[in-house]
Design a protein around this motif. Structure first.
Motif, PDB file in Angstrom:
ATOM      1  N   GLN A 218      22.380  16.886  36.207  1.00  0.00           N
ATOM      2  CA  GLN A 218      21.279  17.054  35.256  1.00  0.00           C
ATOM      3  C   GLN A 218      21.044  18.525  34.940  1.00  0.00           C
ATOM      4  O   GLN A 218      20.744  18.904  33.808  1.00  0.00           O
ATOM      5  CB  GLN A 218      19.990  16.426  35.799  1.00  0.00           C
ATOM      6  CG  GLN A 218      18.803  16.484  34.828  1.00  0.00           C
ATOM      7  CD  GLN A 218      19.084  15.752  33.521  1.00  0.00           C
ATOM      8  OE1 GLN A 218      19.530  14.609  33.522  1.00  0.00           O
ATOM      9  NE2 GLN A 218      18.824  16.416  32.400  1.00  0.00           N
ATOM     10  N   GLU A 219      21.210  19.367  35.954  1.00  0.00           N
ATOM     11  CA  GLU A 219      21.053  20.809  35.751  1.00  0.00           C
ATOM     12  C   GLU A 219      22.107  21.334  34.780  1.00  0.00           C
ATOM     13  O   GLU A 219      21.808  22.141  33.889  1.00  0.00           O
ATOM     14  CB  GLU A 219      21.170  21.514  37.101  1.00  0.00           C
ATOM     15  CG  GLU A 219      20.888  23.000  37.062  1.00  0.00           C
ATOM     16  CD  GLU A 219      20.931  23.620  38.446  1.00  0.00           C
ATOM     17  OE1 GLU A 219      20.399  24.727  38.614  1.00  0.00           O
ATOM     18  OE2 GLU A 219      21.495  22.992  39.373  1.00  0.00           O
ATOM     19  N   LEU A 220      23.345  20.866  34.924  1.00  0.00           N
ATOM     20  CA  LEU A 220      24.412  21.285  34.012  1.00  0.00           C
ATOM     21  C   LEU A 220      24.142  20.800  32.594  1.00  0.00           C
ATOM     22  O   LEU A 220      24.432  21.507  31.621  1.00  0.00           O
ATOM     23  CB  LEU A 220      25.759  20.773  34.508  1.00  0.00           C
ATOM     24  CG  LEU A 220      26.302  21.427  35.780  1.00  0.00           C
ATOM     25  CD1 LEU A 220      27.601  20.767  36.214  1.00  0.00           C
ATOM     26  CD2 LEU A 220      26.511  22.927  35.575  1.00  0.00           C
ATOM     27  N   LYS A 221      23.597  19.605  32.481  1.00  0.00           N
ATOM     28  CA  LYS A 221      23.240  19.086  31.158  1.00  0.00           C
ATOM     29  C   LYS A 221      22.143  19.947  30.528  1.00  0.00           C
ATOM     30  O   LYS A 221      22.220  20.316  29.348  1.00  0.00           O
ATOM     31  CB  LYS A 221      22.773  17.638  31.244  1.00  0.00           C
ATOM     32  CG  LYS A 221      22.414  17.021  29.895  1.00  0.00           C
ATOM     33  CD  LYS A 221      21.905  15.606  30.031  1.00  0.00           C
ATOM     34  CE  LYS A 221      21.603  14.994  28.650  1.00  0.00           C
ATOM     35  NZ  LYS A 221      20.631  15.818  27.881  1.00  0.00           N
ATOM     36  N   ASP A 222      21.115  20.257  31.325  1.00  0.00           N
ATOM     37  CA  ASP A 222      20.027  21.094  30.824  1.00  0.00           C
ATOM     38  C   ASP A 222      20.536  22.482  30.452  1.00  0.00           C
ATOM     39  O   ASP A 222      20.106  23.066  29.446  1.00  0.00           O
ATOM     40  CB  ASP A 222      18.920  21.206  31.877  1.00  0.00           C
ATOM     41  CG  ASP A 222      18.205  19.889  32.123  1.00  0.00           C
ATOM     42  OD1 ASP A 222      18.277  18.994  31.257  1.00  0.00           O
ATOM     43  OD2 ASP A 222      17.572  19.745  33.195  1.00  0.00           O
ATOM     44  N   LEU A 223      21.444  23.009  31.263  1.00  0.00           N
ATOM     45  CA  LEU A 223      22.011  24.320  30.968  1.00  0.00           C
ATOM     46  C   LEU A 223      22.819  24.279  29.673  1.00  0.00           C
ATOM     47  O   LEU A 223      22.723  25.189  28.850  1.00  0.00           O
ATOM     48  CB  LEU A 223      22.893  24.778  32.131  1.00  0.00           C
ATOM     49  CG  LEU A 223      23.657  26.089  31.918  1.00  0.00           C
ATOM     50  CD1 LEU A 223      22.695  27.246  31.667  1.00  0.00           C
ATOM     51  CD2 LEU A 223      24.556  26.383  33.124  1.00  0.00           C
ATOM     52  N   THR A 224      23.605  23.237  29.498  1.00  0.00           N
ATOM     53  CA  THR A 224      24.390  23.085  28.268  1.00  0.00           C
ATOM     54  C   THR A 224      23.477  23.057  27.047  1.00  0.00           C
ATOM     55  O   THR A 224      23.740  23.725  26.036  1.00  0.00           O
ATOM     56  CB  THR A 224      25.243  21.804  28.315  1.00  0.00           C
ATOM     57  OG1 THR A 224      26.113  21.858  29.448  1.00  0.00           O
ATOM     58  CG2 THR A 224      26.071  21.642  27.052  1.00  0.00           C
ATOM     59  N   ASP A 225      22.402  22.293  27.147  1.00  0.00           N
ATOM     60  CA  ASP A 225      21.434  22.228  26.039  1.00  0.00           C
ATOM     61  C   ASP A 225      20.824  23.598  25.763  1.00  0.00           C
ATOM     62  O   ASP A 225      20.605  23.977  24.601  1.00  0.00           O
ATOM     63  CB  ASP A 225      20.330  21.218  26.359  1.00  0.00           C
ATOM     64  CG  ASP A 225      20.825  19.782  26.359  1.00  0.00           C
ATOM     65  OD1 ASP A 225      21.908  19.516  25.794  1.00  0.00           O
ATOM     66  OD2 ASP A 225      20.127  18.915  26.934  1.00  0.00           O
ATOM     67  N   PHE A 226      20.541  24.345  26.835  1.00  0.00           N
ATOM     68  CA  PHE A 226      19.974  25.689  26.694  1.00  0.00           C
ATOM     69  C   PHE A 226      20.940  26.613  25.949  1.00  0.00           C
ATOM     70  O   PHE A 226      20.549  27.328  25.016  1.00  0.00           O
ATOM     71  CB  PHE A 226      19.662  26.255  28.080  1.00  0.00           C
ATOM     72  CG  PHE A 226      19.340  27.727  28.094  1.00  0.00           C
ATOM     73  CD1 PHE A 226      18.078  28.187  27.742  1.00  0.00           C
ATOM     74  CD2 PHE A 226      20.306  28.665  28.469  1.00  0.00           C
ATOM     75  CE1 PHE A 226      17.774  29.541  27.747  1.00  0.00           C
ATOM     76  CE2 PHE A 226      20.018  30.015  28.486  1.00  0.00           C
ATOM     77  CZ  PHE A 226      18.751  30.466  28.127  1.00  0.00           C
ATOM     78  N   ILE A 227      22.210  26.595  26.356  1.00  0.00           N
ATOM     79  CA  ILE A 227      23.205  27.465  25.716  1.00  0.00           C
ATOM     80  C   ILE A 227      23.353  27.118  24.239  1.00  0.00           C
ATOM     81  O   ILE A 227      23.393  28.000  23.370  1.00  0.00           O
ATOM     82  CB  ILE A 227      24.554  27.346  26.456  1.00  0.00           C
ATOM     83  CG1 ILE A 227      24.430  27.899  27.884  1.00  0.00           C
ATOM     84  CG2 ILE A 227      25.650  28.098  25.685  1.00  0.00           C
ATOM     85  CD1 ILE A 227      25.643  27.634  28.754  1.00  0.00           C
ATOM     86  N   LYS A 228      23.415  25.838  23.956  1.00  0.00           N
ATOM     87  CA  LYS A 228      23.538  25.402  22.556  1.00  0.00           C
ATOM     88  C   LYS A 228      22.331  25.840  21.726  1.00  0.00           C
ATOM     89  O   LYS A 228      22.468  26.260  20.561  1.00  0.00           O
ATOM     90  CB  LYS A 228      23.718  23.884  22.502  1.00  0.00           C
ATOM     91  CG  LYS A 228      25.080  23.428  22.997  1.00  0.00           C
ATOM     92  CD  LYS A 228      25.118  21.970  23.381  1.00  0.00           C
ATOM     93  CE  LYS A 228      25.019  21.037  22.199  1.00  0.00           C
ATOM     94  NZ  LYS A 228      25.226  19.627  22.628  1.00  0.00           N
ATOM     95  N   LYS A 229      21.154  25.770  22.329  1.00  0.00           N
ATOM     96  CA  LYS A 229      19.944  26.201  21.618  1.00  0.00           C
ATOM     97  C   LYS A 229      19.967  27.708  21.365  1.00  0.00           C
ATOM     98  O   LYS A 229      19.621  28.172  20.276  1.00  0.00           O
ATOM     99  CB  LYS A 229      18.704  25.816  22.437  1.00  0.00           C
ATOM    100  CG  LYS A 229      17.396  26.159  21.753  1.00  0.00           C
ATOM    101  CD  LYS A 229      16.205  25.704  22.593  1.00  0.00           C
ATOM    102  CE  LYS A 229      14.891  26.071  21.918  1.00  0.00           C
ATOM    103  NZ  LYS A 229      13.717  25.658  22.755  1.00  0.00           N
TER     104      LYS A 229
END
Length: 233
Positions: A218-229
């Motif tokens: 879940q942390e990696l998913k949240d991080l991915t979303d952060f980078i994309k944003k």
């Protein structure tokens, strides 16, 4: 600059760069899985990944054993009152050199993100107040800022302008609430310090239940979303 493990973009030329700093005793190779994870999404096809290797140094708290480290750990004291100022500043300069190199390669600073895990995250959080270029974002996974780091990054008069450069740059901080190595309270202290005392405006803290000193899906998913944003992907 130290040698780095690099994962090239799938398409040429590349136009984004992710710099990831590993933890104590690890290597850049240990974090290349993040490139594999992100490259599953087409939006990261033009991203280059840089995983610097910390120098092998004697770690005082580990009986002087040599291992990859961004700075020495003098003693297992959570406040690190005996802090390796010289090593920390040298590593901050190393990160700055990677950023400068990419800008010279034609990459806009806003298309560069710096992040790290544990000791690498502590270095990343120092970069928020030390970097002379305004970049796209920072991420800290199980990171901390103790009194020794505060003294280095806040009392360094040379970087007076750098302290204000990234105040509105987004910061992602992920931390497990079962972390036995870097207690989650140390992560919360870092958030409080950077937002309250240093006036960072966009610090996103994520707490992960039952996670120890590691990263979670879940942390990696949240991080991915952060980078994309950060990169408007």
């Amino acid at each position: 600059m130290n040698q780095a493990v690099r994962v090239a973009s799938r398409t040429k030329p590349y136009d984004h760069v992710l710099i990831v700093l590993h933890g104590l005793g690890d290597t850049g190779q240990g974090w290349t899985f993040l490139a594999s994870e992100l490259q599953q999404e087409k939006c990261f096809d033009s991203t280059n990944f840089i995983f610097p290797n910390a120098p092998h140094i004697p770690i005082t708290a580990n009986s002087g054993m040599h291992m990859p480290g961004w700075f020495d750990i003098k003693e297992w004291d959570p406040h690190m009152k005996q802090f390796d100022t010289e090593g920390y500043l040298k590593s901050l300069q190393c990160v700055e050199d990677y950023v400068t190199e990419e800008i010279k390669n034609g990459i806009p600073a806003k298309n560069i993100i710096i992040g790290g895990f544990s000791q690498g995250a502590a270095l990343t959080l120092g970069c928020t107040l030390n970097l002379k270029e305004k970049i796209g974002g920072f991420f800290s996974l199980s990171g901390f800022i103790n009194s020794g780091i505060k003294d280095v990054i806040w009392n360094n008069e040379v970087n007076e302008n750098a302290k204000k450069c990234n105040l509105d740059t987004p910061i992602f901080h992920g931390h497990g609430n079962w972390d036995p190595v870097v207690d989650i309270e140390k992560g919360k202290d870092a958030q409080k310090y950077l937002t309250t005392e240093c006036h960072f405006k966009d610090y996103d803290f994520h707490e992960y239940a039952h996670l120890e000193h590691s990263v979670a899906p879940q942390e990696l998913k949240d991080l991915t979303d952060f980078i994309k944003k950060c990169w408007n992907m």
